[in-house]
Write an enzyme that holds these catalytic residues in place. Structure first.
Site, PDB file in Angstrom:
ATOM      1  CE1 TYR A  64     -79.866 -43.913  16.194  1.00  0.00           C
ATOM      2  CE2 TYR A  64     -80.590 -43.994  13.900  1.00  0.00           C
ATOM      3  CZ  TYR A  64     -79.968 -43.319  14.944  1.00  0.00           C
ATOM      4  OH  TYR A  64     -79.492 -42.045  14.727  1.00  0.00           O
ATOM      5  CG  HIS A 116     -77.169 -38.036   6.264  1.00  0.00           C
ATOM      6  ND1 HIS A 116     -78.149 -37.071   6.339  1.00  0.00           N
ATOM      7  CD2 HIS A 116     -76.039 -37.378   5.931  1.00  0.00           C
ATOM      8  CE1 HIS A 116     -77.616 -35.883   6.057  1.00  0.00           C
ATOM      9  NE2 HIS A 116     -76.348 -36.042   5.802  1.00  0.00           N
ATOM     10  CB  CYS A 124     -68.429 -53.947  15.263  1.00  0.00           C
ATOM     11  SG  CYS A 124     -67.508 -53.799  16.800  1.00  0.00           S
ATOM     12  CB  CYS A 127     -63.673 -54.301  14.901  1.00  0.00           C
ATOM     13  SG  CYS A 127     -65.086 -55.347  14.515  1.00  0.00           S
ATOM     14  N   PRO A 217     -94.192 -28.418   0.937  1.00  0.00           N
ATOM     15  CG  PRO A 217     -95.346 -29.702   2.523  1.00  0.00           C
ATOM     16  CD  PRO A 217     -94.162 -29.703   1.635  1.00  0.00           C
TER      17      PRO A 217
HETATM   18  C1  BV8 Z   1     -70.208 -33.274  10.086  1.00  0.00           C
HETATM   19  C2  BV8 Z   1     -78.716 -39.894   9.979  1.00  0.00           C
HETATM   20  C3  BV8 Z   1     -67.915 -32.990  10.531  1.00  0.00           C
HETATM   21  C4  BV8 Z   1     -79.010 -40.279  11.391  1.00  0.00           C
HETATM   22  C5  BV8 Z   1     -78.520 -37.445   9.889  1.00  0.00           C
HETATM   23  C6  BV8 Z   1     -72.230 -25.975   8.663  1.00  0.00           C
HETATM   24  C7  BV8 Z   1     -73.103 -25.082   9.213  1.00  0.00           C
HETATM   25  C8  BV8 Z   1     -73.816 -25.451  10.376  1.00  0.00           C
HETATM   26  C9  BV8 Z   1     -73.667 -26.697  10.972  1.00  0.00           C
HETATM   27  C10 BV8 Z   1     -72.805 -27.582  10.426  1.00  0.00           C
HETATM   28  C11 BV8 Z   1     -72.081 -27.221   9.289  1.00  0.00           C
HETATM   29  N1  BV8 Z   1     -71.332 -28.283   8.957  1.00  0.00           N
HETATM   30  C12 BV8 Z   1     -71.551 -29.303   9.846  1.00  0.00           C
HETATM   31  C13 BV8 Z   1     -72.427 -28.876  10.759  1.00  0.00           C
HETATM   32  C14 BV8 Z   1     -72.912 -29.686  11.854  1.00  0.00           C
HETATM   33  C15 BV8 Z   1     -74.056 -30.648  11.446  1.00  0.00           C
HETATM   34  C16 BV8 Z   1     -75.241 -29.846  10.961  1.00  0.00           C
HETATM   35  O1  BV8 Z   1     -75.481 -29.682   9.777  1.00  0.00           O
HETATM   36  N2  BV8 Z   1     -76.014 -29.360  11.941  1.00  0.00           N
HETATM   37  C17 BV8 Z   1     -77.240 -28.606  11.582  1.00  0.00           C
HETATM   38  C18 BV8 Z   1     -78.397 -29.190  12.336  1.00  0.00           C
HETATM   39  C19 BV8 Z   1     -77.079 -27.174  11.885  1.00  0.00           C
HETATM   40  N3  BV8 Z   1     -73.635 -31.585  10.426  1.00  0.00           N
HETATM   41  C20 BV8 Z   1     -73.013 -32.729  10.845  1.00  0.00           C
HETATM   42  O2  BV8 Z   1     -72.811 -33.001  12.009  1.00  0.00           O
HETATM   43  C21 BV8 Z   1     -72.570 -33.679   9.751  1.00  0.00           C
HETATM   44  N4  BV8 Z   1     -71.236 -34.138  10.037  1.00  0.00           N
HETATM   45  O3  BV8 Z   1     -70.321 -32.104   9.843  1.00  0.00           O
HETATM   46  O4  BV8 Z   1     -69.036 -33.876  10.436  1.00  0.00           O
HETATM   47  C22 BV8 Z   1     -66.765 -33.838  10.310  1.00  0.00           C
HETATM   48  C23 BV8 Z   1     -66.103 -33.715   9.143  1.00  0.00           C
HETATM   49  C24 BV8 Z   1     -64.960 -34.481   8.935  1.00  0.00           C
HETATM   50  C25 BV8 Z   1     -64.527 -35.361   9.946  1.00  0.00           C
HETATM   51  C26 BV8 Z   1     -65.280 -35.510  11.130  1.00  0.00           C
HETATM   52  C27 BV8 Z   1     -66.436 -34.745  11.312  1.00  0.00           C
HETATM   53  C28 BV8 Z   1     -73.447 -34.965   9.738  1.00  0.00           C
HETATM   54  C29 BV8 Z   1     -74.850 -34.647   9.466  1.00  0.00           C
HETATM   55  C30 BV8 Z   1     -75.678 -35.950   9.292  1.00  0.00           C
HETATM   56  C31 BV8 Z   1     -76.399 -36.322  10.552  1.00  0.00           C
HETATM   57  N5  BV8 Z   1     -77.269 -37.485  10.349  1.00  0.00           N
HETATM   58  N6  BV8 Z   1     -79.260 -38.562   9.674  1.00  0.00           N
HETATM   59  C32 BV8 Z   1     -80.476 -40.538  11.648  1.00  0.00           C
HETATM   60  O5  BV8 Z   1     -81.289 -40.438  10.711  1.00  0.00           O
HETATM   61  O6  BV8 Z   1     -80.797 -40.873  12.791  1.00  0.00           O
HETATM   62  S1  BV8 Z   1     -79.202 -35.886   9.536  1.00  0.00           S
HETATM   63  C33 BV8 Z   1     -80.926 -36.154   9.455  1.00  0.00           C
HETATM   64  O7  BV8 Z   1     -81.512 -34.906   9.727  1.00  0.00           O
HETATM   65  C34 BV8 Z   1     -81.475 -36.559   8.115  1.00  0.00           C
HETATM   66  O8  BV8 Z   1     -80.657 -37.485   7.449  1.00  0.00           O
HETATM   67  C35 BV8 Z   1     -81.554 -35.217   7.387  1.00  0.00           C
HETATM   68  O9  BV8 Z   1     -80.323 -34.886   6.807  1.00  0.00           O
HETATM   69  C36 BV8 Z   1     -81.837 -34.259   8.525  1.00  0.00           C
HETATM   70  C37 BV8 Z   1     -83.295 -33.924   8.564  1.00  0.00           C
HETATM   71  O10 BV8 Z   1     -83.515 -33.033   7.525  1.00  0.00           O
HETATM   72  P1  BV8 Z   1     -84.675 -33.333   6.436  1.00  0.00           P
HETATM   73  O11 BV8 Z   1     -84.489 -34.684   5.845  1.00  0.00           O
HETATM   74  O12 BV8 Z   1     -84.698 -32.163   5.566  1.00  0.00           O
HETATM   75  O13 BV8 Z   1     -85.993 -33.444   7.328  1.00  0.00           O
HETATM   76  P2  BV8 Z   1     -86.676 -32.330   8.237  1.00  0.00           P
HETATM   77  O14 BV8 Z   1     -87.516 -33.074   9.188  1.00  0.00           O
HETATM   78  O15 BV8 Z   1     -85.665 -31.362   8.726  1.00  0.00           O
HETATM   79  O16 BV8 Z   1     -87.615 -31.526   7.209  1.00  0.00           O
HETATM   80  C38 BV8 Z   1     -88.625 -32.190   6.530  1.00  0.00           C
HETATM   81  C39 BV8 Z   1     -89.028 -31.274   5.389  1.00  0.00           C
HETATM   82  O17 BV8 Z   1     -90.011 -31.969   4.626  1.00  0.00           O
HETATM   83  C40 BV8 Z   1     -89.648 -29.951   5.853  1.00  0.00           C
HETATM   84  O18 BV8 Z   1     -89.126 -28.881   5.089  1.00  0.00           O
HETATM   85  C41 BV8 Z   1     -91.145 -30.149   5.569  1.00  0.00           C
HETATM   86  O19 BV8 Z   1     -91.770 -28.949   5.204  1.00  0.00           O
HETATM   87  C42 BV8 Z   1     -91.103 -31.104   4.391  1.00  0.00           C
HETATM   88  N7  BV8 Z   1     -92.283 -31.974   4.252  1.00  0.00           N
HETATM   89  C43 BV8 Z   1     -93.091 -32.446   5.239  1.00  0.00           C
HETATM   90  N8  BV8 Z   1     -94.075 -33.228   4.691  1.00  0.00           N
HETATM   91  C44 BV8 Z   1     -93.851 -33.241   3.338  1.00  0.00           C
HETATM   92  C45 BV8 Z   1     -92.691 -32.457   3.059  1.00  0.00           C
HETATM   93  N9  BV8 Z   1     -92.210 -32.273   1.813  1.00  0.00           N
HETATM   94  C46 BV8 Z   1     -92.891 -32.889   0.790  1.00  0.00           C
HETATM   95  N10 BV8 Z   1     -93.991 -33.675   0.982  1.00  0.00           N
HETATM   96  C47 BV8 Z   1     -94.507 -33.857   2.226  1.00  0.00           C
HETATM   97  N11 BV8 Z   1     -95.582 -34.626   2.385  1.00  0.00           N
HETATM   98 ZN    ZN Z   2     -66.188 -55.656  16.400  1.00  0.00          ZN
END
Ligand code: BV8
Ligand code: ZN
Length: 250
Positions: A64, A116, A124, A127, A217
């Site tokens: 990070y 996100h 922390c 806490c 794209p």
């Molecule tokens: C939760 C922060 C429960 C950290 C991130 C339902 C179905 C299936 C799975 C789940 C579901 N519900 C929950 C889940 C589980 C999970 C999930 O979705 N898993 C997926 C992978 C299947 N979700 C979670 O865990 C969420 N939490 O459900 O908690 C809960 C509820 C109550 C109480 C307790 C618990 C939390 C999800 C958030 C995780 N954190 N980020 C960090 O950044 O390090 S997610 C992170 O990945 C990003 O924030 C973003 O959301 C994701 C990446 O996706 P994109 O941003 O779309 O990027 P990606 O690289 O995938 O794609 C890029 C795109 O850009 C491509 O399409 C490409 O073609 C395009 N592109 C490329 N170049 C260009 C372009 N477009 C335009 N111009 C260009 N030049």
């Molecule tokens: Zn603390």
């Protein structure tokens, strides 16, 4: 493009929903891009978990801090700037982003909703009190780095982002869903639409009658939700869309 410009120029309430793709042309790796340096043998989705931080806090904190260093060295691109221009030209609009960088803010967007979290709000892990922003610069190949200790309880400091398996910030998610319900145009830009519940946002907007315009794209699962698909890179397509929607202002 002409149809998208017409719909956008007549919109009363606009939601701009973004993912990693909008920051790609600034030099920020997307989640799909393979990791490099120290992290190349890791999967981003596996590193962005409470378990990974538990098992190897120095690896995750180092990752990070490396991402924060990358963000500090890059700049918003014409895609981010076009989003700020759309906000300035529409009666009411809001940016809802999955990105943890601050490039929307640096491009002039007012108060984007970070579903996100952010790389600039460490807290922390014990806490939950906010912790001071580190100011170091990480080497380009990355390194393990011990997380700082909390001044209040000496617990480990963690990044202020939402990890997989963690709940999204309730108020922000609620506001985002409400804005999607009430908008008449939703632009979804640079997201693969694979991470939930964020990926529901464009679907909610479509369900409540909004026109969804996708800029990417590549094809994504949101192709079916979008009424208009603009296949191309954000930093090219978005400035062209703004010019087409408001020719007199460009
Ligand atoms: C939760 C922060 C429960 C950290 C991130 C339902 C179905 C299936 C799975 C789940 C579901 N519900 C929950 C889940 C589980 C999970 C999930 O979705 N898993 C997926 C992978 C299947 N979700 C979670 O865990 C969420 N939490 O459900 O908690 C809960 C509820 C109550 C109480 C307790 C618990 C939390 C999800 C958030 C995780 N954190 N980020 C960090 O950044 O390090 S997610 C992170 O990945 C990003 O924030 C973003 O959301 C994701 C990446 O996706 P994109 O941003 O779309 O990027 P990606 O690289 O995938 O794609 C890029 C795109 O850009 C491509 O399409 C490409 O073609 C395009 N592109 C490329 N170049 C260009 C372009 N477009 C335009 N111009 C260009 N030049
Ligand atoms: Zn603390």
């Amino acid at each position: 493009m002409r149809e998208a410009a017409k719909v956008l120029s007549q919109a009363r309430r606009v939601v701009v929903f973004t993912g990693a793709g909008i920051s790609a042309e600034s030099g920020v790796p997307t989640f799909r891009d393979a990791l490099t340096g120290l992290w190349e043998r890791f999967d981003a989705q596996a590193l962005a978990t409470p378990q990974a931080f538990q098992d190897d806090p120095d690896l995750v904190w180092g990752w990070y801090e490396w991402r924060r260093t990358v963000i500090r060295r890059v700049h918003p691109n014409p895609g981010h700037e076009a989003v700020a221009a759309i906000e300035a030209r529409t009666p009411r609009s809001v940016v809802i982003t999955q990105n943890v960088d601050d490039l929307h803010e640096r491009a002039g967007s007012a108060g984007p909703l970070h579903l996100h979290g952010s790389l600039f709000e460490p807290r922390c892990a014990s806490c939950a009190r906010s912790a001071p922003m580190p100011d170091g610069e990480e080497p380009s190949e990355g390194r393990r780095l011990a997380p700082p200790r909390c001044e209040h309880c000496s617990g480990p400091v963690r990044p202020g982002v939402v990890w997989f398996g963690e709940a999204l910030p309730e108020q922000i998610l609620e506001t985002a869903v409400q804005e999607a319900t009430d908008c008449d145009v939703l632009l979804t830009i640079g997201t693969s639409g694979l991470v939930y519940p964020a990926a529901e946002i464009p679907k909610v907007a479509a369900m409540f009658g909004a026109t969804v315009i996708q800029v990417n794209p590549q094809p994504t699962p949101l192709d079916a939700v979008a009424g208009i698909n603009l296949h191309g890179p954000a930093a090219t397509v978005l400035p062209a869309l703004v010019t087409a929607a408001w020719p007199s202002l460009s």
